[in-house]
Write a protein that holds these residues in place. Structure first.
Motif, PDB file in Angstrom:
ATOM      1  N   GLU A  97      -9.189 -26.527  40.451  1.00 34.72           N
ATOM      2  CA  GLU A  97      -8.784 -26.811  39.221  1.00 34.72           C
ATOM      3  C   GLU A  97      -8.555 -28.296  39.037  1.00 34.72           C
ATOM      4  O   GLU A  97      -8.715 -29.046  37.936  1.00 34.72           O
ATOM      5  CB  GLU A  97      -7.285 -26.128  38.997  1.00 34.72           C
TER       6      GLU A  97
ATOM      7  N   VAL B 229      -9.059 -21.694  32.147  1.00 40.67           N
ATOM      8  CA  VAL B 229      -8.979 -21.085  33.566  1.00 40.67           C
ATOM      9  C   VAL B 229      -8.353 -19.691  33.661  1.00 40.67           C
ATOM     10  O   VAL B 229      -8.710 -18.728  34.236  1.00 40.67           O
ATOM     11  CB  VAL B 229      -8.398 -22.209  34.413  1.00 40.67           C
ATOM     12  N   ARG B 230      -7.108 -19.653  32.988  1.00 41.36           N
ATOM     13  CA  ARG B 230      -6.245 -18.666  33.265  1.00 41.36           C
ATOM     14  C   ARG B 230      -6.631 -17.392  32.413  1.00 41.36           C
ATOM     15  O   ARG B 230      -6.349 -16.280  32.732  1.00 41.36           O
ATOM     16  CB  ARG B 230      -4.787 -19.063  33.039  1.00 41.36           C
TER      17      ARG B 230
ATOM     18  N   ALA C  13     -10.089 -21.758  40.037  1.00 40.52           N
ATOM     19  CA  ALA C  13      -8.568 -22.009  40.322  1.00 40.52           C
ATOM     20  C   ALA C  13      -8.520 -22.991  41.509  1.00 40.52           C
ATOM     21  O   ALA C  13      -7.561 -23.874  41.578  1.00 40.52           O
ATOM     22  CB  ALA C  13      -8.083 -20.632  41.053  1.00 40.52           C
TER      23      ALA C  13
ATOM     24  N   ALA D  61      -3.226 -23.150  39.331  1.00 37.11           N
ATOM     25  CA  ALA D  61      -4.098 -22.023  38.889  1.00 37.11           C
ATOM     26  C   ALA D  61      -4.079 -20.996  40.180  1.00 37.11           C
ATOM     27  O   ALA D  61      -4.001 -19.861  39.899  1.00 37.11           O
ATOM     28  CB  ALA D  61      -5.291 -22.478  38.323  1.00 37.11           C
ATOM     29  N   SER D  62      -4.270 -21.497  41.295  1.00 34.73           N
ATOM     30  CA  SER D  62      -4.479 -20.849  42.390  1.00 34.73           C
ATOM     31  C   SER D  62      -3.202 -19.837  42.760  1.00 34.73           C
ATOM     32  O   SER D  62      -3.458 -18.704  42.850  1.00 34.73           O
ATOM     33  CB  SER D  62      -4.675 -21.507  43.783  1.00 34.73           C
TER      34      SER D  62
ATOM     35  N   VAL E 266      -3.065 -17.048  39.631  1.00 37.77           N
ATOM     36  CA  VAL E 266      -4.132 -16.070  39.772  1.00 37.77           C
ATOM     37  C   VAL E 266      -3.632 -15.028  40.908  1.00 37.77           C
ATOM     38  O   VAL E 266      -3.847 -13.843  40.779  1.00 37.77           O
ATOM     39  CB  VAL E 266      -5.385 -16.717  40.154  1.00 37.77           C
TER      40      VAL E 266
ATOM     41  N   ASN F 243     -11.924 -17.793  41.505  1.00 38.37           N
ATOM     42  CA  ASN F 243     -11.338 -18.631  42.561  1.00 38.37           C
ATOM     43  C   ASN F 243     -12.006 -19.964  42.561  1.00 38.37           C
ATOM     44  O   ASN F 243     -11.142 -20.863  42.902  1.00 38.37           O
ATOM     45  CB  ASN F 243     -11.771 -18.008  43.883  1.00 38.37           C
TER      46      ASN F 243
END
Length: 471
Positions: free
Chosen positions: A278, A231-232, A275, A142-143, A146, A272
């Motif tokens: 996660e 999350v996304r 992410a 995810a980081s 993002v 954040n």
């Protein structure tokens, strides 16, 4: 780690993995079946599926067209004109036009593509009872997704291919498309799961099962759709709505107010946190037990992104003089947010990493920012007859849901940022506390069945649900 069975005793090793005993498996089998209706049953969930989208339209119309104040008919004669006026705003200002389809669908497709192709941190989830205690692997990227999205958005904005101000300007249209996606994916996943014979924990009532969901861990390749959607989509949209509001202010006034900057910071912190942490999400109730139905899908696709940042919508459509504060007030507001966030971040980390430790995982991912006290060394716990362990160290010695308390305080500041200018931005915190209390009731009832006397012992040690010494 140390276990508590009446009294604490130190252990030099982690001990066996956190797997259920034979007695625990019998309890899990009972809990993994539908035995009663929740949320008022079929009638209740039908009312929510109809009522919540209508409420979203109503609150948005009040924010954008009625100075942020709640409006309603004052007599029987006014009902019809009032409803016609509401419909006119939905028809004209929130139509699911082609532009909105391009924006929302483009984001969905791009986020799914990034999730499929970018590298990430591989994290093992908890043993899933309905899968015979099999553990699933999650690609936590995810980081990377993002920040790739942020870089892409910046390029599109500065090259004038897609100006970020267009997001807030087309709020109603995009919200309608998001709602359509929420309904379509919910019903589509239900029918697909039933056709494939993969449904679990079904009630037999069609609308109720669509609401609660039929599948637990749907995937496209390496992407777990439930975690991806959690999350996304919602938090990315929340962040970009705040950025869009800031860009709009800058274009109008030549500056960004501290209030709008607060929302950019607040939404970035939350995005954040999701992410960078996660790998903790596979350890949560959402992944482990909650099915992927309308309740989760609609909320992630439309509910969260288009109801949590009403303060941004208000500020983007009103003069800054309506919500100016003194410097000490701004300082207090920012400090409250940062304090609540730090407790939220570290409490979530403590619980998730404790669960990982119980699985024998001792090496943890490091991502920015790593706050102190995110991992408890030699944590104390109650060893249950079920086989699981209940944490009673760190923030979790003070309350059973310290993360919920900190999370709610953050939500309250998202309304406080406009002061008394409008009541609508407080919807998030009012709705959220209702959800948290209901969710705790479901969780505690399930834990009482699952752990029996061990749960009673846990409650005698950790006496308070949310706020130590109060509740």
């Amino acid at each position: 780690m140390s276990s508590t069975n009446g009294s604490a005793k130190s252990e030099s090793k982690l001990g066996p993995k956190n797997v259920p005993t034979a007695e625990g498996k019998k309890t899990d089998e009972l809990l993994d079946k539908h035995d009663k209706y929740e949320f008022g049953g079929p009638a209740g969930v039908t009312a929510m599926m109809i009522g919540f989208p209508l409420l979203m339209y109503y609150l948005w119309i009040c924010l954008w067209f009625y100075d942020g104040q709640l409006v309603f008919p004052h007599s029987v004669e006014e009902i019809k004109p009032f409803l016609l006026d509401m419909w006119a705003h939905v028809r004209d200002d929130a139509s699911p036009n082609l532009y909105a389809w391009k924006v929302y669908s483009g984001l969905m497709a791009y986020e799914l593509l990034l999730a499929l192709v970018l590298p990430g941190y591989m994290q093992e989830g908890l043993p899933v009872p309905s899968l015979g205690y099999k553990t699933l692997m999650y690609n936590c990227n995810a980081s990377a997704c993002v920040y790739t999205t942020m870089a892409t958005a910046a390029i599109l904005h500065y090259t004038h291919i897609f100006r970020l101000t267009e997001i807030i300007d087309n709020y109603g249209h995009i919200m309608s498309v998001a709602m359509i996606y929420g309904f379509a994916v919910s019903f589509g996943m239900y029918f697909l799961t039933v056709l494939r014979g993969e449904q679990i924990r079904m009630s037999g009532n069609f609308i109720y099962d669509v609401f609660m969901g039929a599948c637990l861990n749907p995937r496209i390749g390496s992407v777990d759709l439930k975690m991806w959607a959690e999350v996304r989509i919602p938090w990315v949209i929340n962040f970009f709505l705040a950025v869009s509001g800031a860009c709009k202010q800058y274009e109008q006034y030549g500056y960004v107010t501290p209030n709008m900057a607060f929302m950019v910071l607040a939404t970035w912190l939350y995005l954040n946190a999701c992410a960078k942490g996660e790998e903790c999400i596979p350890q949560t109730w959402d992944m482990f037990h909650e099915k992927w139905g309308f309740m989760v899908i609609f909320w992630n696709f439309a509910g969260v992104p288009f109801t949590y940042v009403y303060s941004v919508v208000y500020m983007a459509s009103h003069d800054p003089s309506k919500y100016q504060f003194s410097t000490p007030t701004y300082i207090l507001l920012y400090l409250t947010l940062l304090t609540a966030y730090s407790i939220f971040d570290t409490s979530m980390s403590q619980k998730s990493r404790f669960k990982m430790q119980c699985q024998g995982i001792t090496t943890f991912r490091k991502a920015f920012p790593q706050l102190p006290w995110g991992t408890i060394k030699n944590p104390k716990f109650i060893q249950t007859a079920h086989g699981n362990r209940l944490l009673i160290s760190g923030w979790w010695q003070f309350a059973r849901k310290p993360n919920y308390t900190a999370d709610w305080v953050q939500s309250f500041t998202w309304g406080l940022v406009v002061g008394g200018a409008s009541p609508i931005p407080y919807f998030y915190s009012v709705f959220f506390i209702t959800v948290l209390i209901h969710r705790c009731g479901r969780d505690f009832e399930r834990c009482s069945i699952k752990y029996g006397k061990d749960w009673d012992r846990y409650c005698s040690i950790v006496k308070y649900k949310f706020i130590p010494g109060i509740y």
